[in-house]
Scaffold this motif. Structure first.
Motif, short mmCIF file in Angstrom:
data_model
loop_
_atom_site.label_atom_id
_atom_site.label_comp_id
_atom_site.label_asym_id
_atom_site.label_seq_id
_atom_site.Cartn_x
_atom_site.Cartn_y
_atom_site.Cartn_z
N MET B 1 -2.75 42.16 -22.74
CA MET B 1 -3.65 41.85 -23.85
C MET B 1 -4.17 43.14 -24.48
SD MET B 1 -7.27 39.73 -23.74
CE MET B 1 -6.61 38.44 -22.68
N THR B 3 -6.77 45.69 -26.15
CA THR B 3 -8.20 45.89 -25.95
C THR B 3 -8.95 45.49 -27.22
OG1 THR B 3 -8.03 48.16 -26.72
CG2 THR B 3 -7.84 47.80 -24.35
N PHE B 4 -10.22 45.14 -27.06
CA PHE B 4 -11.00 44.72 -28.23
C PHE B 4 -12.48 45.04 -28.02
CE2 PHE B 4 -10.69 41.14 -25.30
CZ PHE B 4 -12.01 40.72 -25.19
N ARG B 5 -13.18 45.16 -29.14
CA ARG B 5 -14.63 45.29 -29.12
C ARG B 5 -15.25 43.90 -29.14
NH1 ARG B 5 -15.92 47.38 -33.99
NH2 ARG B 5 -13.76 47.25 -34.65
N TYR B 6 -16.45 43.79 -28.61
CA TYR B 6 -17.11 42.49 -28.52
C TYR B 6 -18.50 42.60 -29.11
CZ TYR B 6 -19.73 38.62 -26.34
OH TYR B 6 -20.52 37.54 -26.12
N ARG B 8 -21.95 40.04 -29.93
CA ARG B 8 -22.58 38.72 -29.84
C ARG B 8 -23.50 38.55 -31.04
NH1 ARG B 8 -25.17 36.82 -24.22
NH2 ARG B 8 -23.00 37.10 -23.57
N LEU B 28 -15.23 34.20 -31.88
CA LEU B 28 -15.02 33.61 -30.55
C LEU B 28 -16.00 32.45 -30.36
CD1 LEU B 28 -13.76 33.68 -27.66
CD2 LEU B 28 -15.63 35.21 -27.02
N MET B 38 -4.64 34.96 -26.83
CA MET B 38 -4.72 36.42 -26.63
C MET B 38 -3.93 36.82 -25.39
SD MET B 38 -8.72 37.04 -27.72
CE MET B 38 -8.80 38.78 -27.29
N LEU B 48 -13.96 40.92 -31.45
CA LEU B 48 -14.35 39.52 -31.29
C LEU B 48 -15.84 39.41 -31.60
CD1 LEU B 48 -12.73 37.99 -28.06
CD2 LEU B 48 -12.06 37.73 -30.45
N ASP B 50 -18.67 36.93 -31.16
CA ASP B 50 -19.02 35.72 -30.40
C ASP B 50 -20.09 34.94 -31.17
OD1 ASP B 50 -19.94 33.83 -28.57
OD2 ASP B 50 -19.95 35.22 -26.87
#
Lengths: 178, 330
Positions: B1, B3-6, B8, B28, B38, B48, B50
């Motif tokens: 997979m 990599t990704f930033r998250y 909220r 998300l 993913m 992503l 959220d």
């Protein structure tokens, strides 16, 4: 390797114990439990949300931990199979699984136990299922058909299904009697 | 997979700004579909956002008898809501026919509408697929197409929309509330999902970066007489081979009003307006229910492996309407 912006601080209350982890955002809740907290009760079966062996309770509700990023669960309370019993005192559901021989190889069992725990709670709340005849009716009558439908998210490749249904039914019956 | 930033999100406008401002960003929700895609490298977001903590988590009965459902309401909570169970049973039945208990606890209303097709070629990055990679061709046209479309498909794509919930919402004339970079608007559910045409990669009529904030169901008193019937390859936890959502209002033995929608037959939930038209004012008989289904299915173009869906949908239509008619006379 992930960049620092692709990692997050994750706080999880697991079986009543607070944990703070620094995780790659790709880490699922299942992998956080197994690989970072050493809780290997929840199992990786299909890793695609289909088999149910990774089922845990997240803020009291049964979920599939393989399809939840740990970072997205940060701040939540998790109960895994390790948190069901009180020390060596098994929950009635766990004792019923033993009494009814509700497993063979045991790989799916932790997921079955967590799922059934969440499911029995849904029944207490009066949630209907697709096989419930009258949606408006009050308390759910937990027939074998209802148990099979409600537990369809948990596969058992040894096919201990009749015993699993019997164990859950016995748990619910004992609870109703108490 | 990859990599990704998250991130909220706590404010819908902030979420839209973030996703619209980045080409490889995704919202998300419950993650039941996106996280899986993913893992399969079908979707490879860099960011992503959220949206599950946005203040969109309530079901509000409206004073006129309608209902407003926040986008982050979980499928299981919506199915169990007492007003939904009483006033819109077709919606509860459709939700409960979908997925498993665990997945319904996770899946959100907005995410349910935006879930991707389960066409096996879309989910396999080793195979050509116009939806996943425009211009590469459709592997399903001459491949495994048993589960795919019989209505509204194009040579670019024969995929079906997998949702059960959306089929019920199509029958209920629901409206999707969206927040786009240019502002908020409502889109009728039946116009929210596109037919594939030559752009199967474009699945909705929402602007890029758009966020579903809720779903509104207008008042429909006779929706208490509604149900959902789903045929699938096993008794539980499987996508539909075909499904019917129906709402029926009788006047004596005549059909006063009827709403019918089909699932698992097209790139979007299929509102059966020709069947509805054929039934209005007619005696509520099995024969007429069958003739109405034939009217709708005259346009069906089954693929080599899914001819059975035409008779399946015909029979589901008759059985579902007959059950509703019988219940009305009890």
């Amino acid at each position: 390797m992930p960049e620092e912006t692709e990692r997050s601080s994750v706080t999880l209350a697991v079986n009543g114990q607070q944990h703070r982890l620094r995780l790659d955002n790709r880490t699922t809740l299942l992998d956080a439990l197994r690989e970072h907290l050493g809780l290997i009760g929840a199992k990786k079966g299909c890793d695609h949300g289909q088999c149910g062996s990774c089922t845990v309770l997240l803020d009291g509700r049964r979920v599939k931990s393989c399809l939840i990023f740990a970072v997205a669960a940060s701040g939540s309370a998790v109960v895994s199979v390790e948190g069901l019993a009180d020390g060596d005192d098994l929950q009635p559901l766990q004792q019923c699984f033993i009494d009814h021989d509700a497993f063979q190889c045991g790989y799916c069992t932790s997921g079955q136990l967590c799922s059934a725990t969440g499911m029995l709670d849904e029944v207490r709340k009066g949630w209907p299922s697709v096989v419930t005849g009258d949606l408006a009716a009050g308390p759910v009558r937990l027939t074998e058909e209802e148990i099979r439908e409600r537990m369809s998210g948990n596969l058992c490749r040894c096919a201990a299904y009749p015993q699993i249904v019997a164990a859950i039914r016995a748990t619910a019956t004992a609870e109703a009697v108490r | 997979m990859r990599t990704f930033r998250y991130h909220r999100a706590t404010d819908p406008a902030e979420a839209v700004r973030m996703v619209a401002g980045e080409s490889e960003a995704a919202y998300l929700g419950g993650g039941t579909n996106l996280v899986d895609l993913m893992k399969l490298s079908v979707q490879r977001p860099r960011l992503l956002v959220d949206v599950t903590r946005l203040p969109l988590g309530s079901v509000e009965p409206l004073s006129d008898g309608g209902l407003r459902i926040g986008a982050t309401v979980r499928n299981s909570d919506l199915a169990a809501h007492p007003v939904v169970r009483r006033d819109f049973p077709v919606l509860t039945r459709a939700l409960l026919a979908a997925a498993s208990g665990q997945l319904r606890n996770m899946a959100t209303v907005g995410g349910n509408l935006l879930q991707r097709t389960r066409c096996v070629y879309f989910q396999d990055v080793g195979k050509p697929c116009n939806k996943r990679e425009p211009g590469t061709g459709c592997s399903a046209l001459e491949g495994q197409n048993r589960d795919l479309a019989i209505l509204g498909w194009s040579t670019s794509c024969v995929a079906t929309h997998p949702s059960d919930m959306a089929v019920a919402l199509a029958a209920l004339d629901a409206r999707v509330e969206v927040l786009e970079p240019d502002g908020a608007r409502e889109i009728p559910l039946t116009e929210f999902h596109r037919l594939p045409g030559d752009r199967p990669d474009l699945e909705t009529t929402m602007a890029p970066g758009g966020l579903i904030t809720g779903v509104r169901i207008p008042a429909l008193p006779y929706a208490r007489h509604s149900t959902y019937r789903k045929a699938r390859d096993r008794a539980s936890f499987a996508f539909a081979a075909g499904s019917v959502a129906a709402v029926l209002d009788l006047d004596g033995g005549l059909v006063r009003e009827v709403r019918i929608a089909y699932g698992a037959v097209a790139h979007r939930p299929w509102r059966a307006r020709l069947a509805e038209e054929a039934l209005r004012g007619q005696p509520a008989t099995m024969e007429n229910f069958g003739l109405a289904a034939d009217e709708e299915l005259a346009a069906a173009r089954p693929l080599p492996n899914n001819g059975f869906k035409v008779s399946l949908i015909h029979n589901l239509t008759v059985r579902t309407l007959a059950d509703l008619a019988e219940a009305a006379t009890r």
